[in-house]
Design a protein around this motif. Structure first.
Motif, PDB file in Angstrom:
ATOM      1  N   TYR A  48     119.546 -22.403  33.034  1.00 25.67           N
ATOM      2  CA  TYR A  48     119.746 -21.665  31.782  1.00 25.67           C
ATOM      3  C   TYR A  48     121.227 -21.515  31.451  1.00 25.67           C
ATOM      4  N   ILE A  51     122.531 -24.882  30.212  1.00 20.36           N
ATOM      5  CA  ILE A  51     122.041 -25.126  28.846  1.00 20.36           C
ATOM      6  C   ILE A  51     122.856 -24.300  27.851  1.00 20.36           C
ATOM      7  N   ASN A  69     111.980 -28.248  37.099  1.00 18.25           N
ATOM      8  CA  ASN A  69     113.094 -27.877  36.223  1.00 18.25           C
ATOM      9  C   ASN A  69     113.973 -29.087  35.920  1.00 18.25           C
ATOM     10  N   HIS A  72     112.279 -31.538  33.562  1.00 18.52           N
ATOM     11  CA  HIS A  72     112.370 -31.089  32.163  1.00 18.52           C
ATOM     12  C   HIS A  72     113.759 -31.372  31.587  1.00 18.52           C
ATOM     13  N   MET A  73     114.792 -31.140  32.386  1.00 19.15           N
ATOM     14  CA  MET A  73     116.154 -31.392  31.911  1.00 19.15           C
ATOM     15  C   MET A  73     116.393 -32.885  31.694  1.00 19.15           C
ATOM     16  N   LYS A  74     115.830 -33.722  32.575  1.00 21.52           N
ATOM     17  CA  LYS A  74     115.923 -35.175  32.394  1.00 21.52           C
ATOM     18  C   LYS A  74     115.242 -35.592  31.095  1.00 21.52           C
ATOM     19  N   ALA A  75     114.060 -35.046  30.845  1.00 24.15           N
ATOM     20  CA  ALA A  75     113.300 -35.392  29.641  1.00 24.15           C
ATOM     21  C   ALA A  75     114.058 -35.012  28.366  1.00 24.15           C
ATOM     22  N   LYS A  76     114.865 -33.987  28.437  1.00 22.87           N
ATOM     23  CA  LYS A  76     115.636 -33.529  27.279  1.00 22.87           C
ATOM     24  C   LYS A  76     117.010 -34.199  27.195  1.00 22.87           C
ATOM     25  N   GLY A  77     117.337 -35.038  28.181  1.00 24.35           N
ATOM     26  CA  GLY A  77     118.626 -35.716  28.179  1.00 24.35           C
ATOM     27  C   GLY A  77     119.780 -34.864  28.658  1.00 24.35           C
ATOM     28  N   ALA A  78     119.480 -33.781  29.369  1.00 20.47           N
ATOM     29  CA  ALA A  78     120.521 -32.861  29.821  1.00 20.47           C
ATOM     30  C   ALA A  78     120.873 -33.033  31.294  1.00 20.47           C
ATOM     31  N   SER A 104     124.234 -37.842  25.350  1.00 19.64           N
ATOM     32  CA  SER A 104     122.777 -37.820  25.166  1.00 19.64           C
ATOM     33  C   SER A 104     122.378 -36.695  24.250  1.00 19.64           C
TER      34      SER A 104
END
Length: 104
Positions: A48, A51, A69, A72-78, A104
């Motif tokens: 968090y 982000i 966790n 999810h961050m990989k999926a969002k490009g973070a 990204s």
């Protein structure tokens, strides 16, 4: 420059660009304008904070909610993930270069 929260004997091969600290105020560090990347196990608070500050992550999940966790961050490009059990120094360097240099 690398800031590393680390307790224990100073590693013999520590680079001149690395500073060791017993404790670092993580949120303050992530909010610093020169922070380029965050190597994290993927705990909820650290995710968090990263982000919020827009700092890309290299995730090294270990257990519990951390793998999800980081997924999810990989999926969002973070984030980019490296496997704790199989990573090499080259893998970690590649992941760091990716999150710092590839938008990204």
């Amino acid at each position: 420059q690398v800031l590393w929260r680390y307790k224990g004997k100073k590693p013999d091969a520590l680079g001149n660009n690395t500073r060791l600290y017993d404790w670092i105020p993580q949120n303050d560090l992530l909010g610093h304008p020169k922070t380029k990347a965050f190597i994290t196990h993927g705990g909820t608070n650290g995710i968090y904070e990263a982000i919020y500050h827009g700092v890309p992550m290299v995730g090294v999940p270990m257990f519990a909610d951390q793998p999800d966790n980081i997924a999810h961050m990989k999926a969002k490009g973070a984030a980019v993930e490296v496997n704790l059990n199989t990573m090499t120094s080259a893998d970690l360097l590649r992941a760091l270069r990716t999150v710092i240099n590839d938008p990204s």
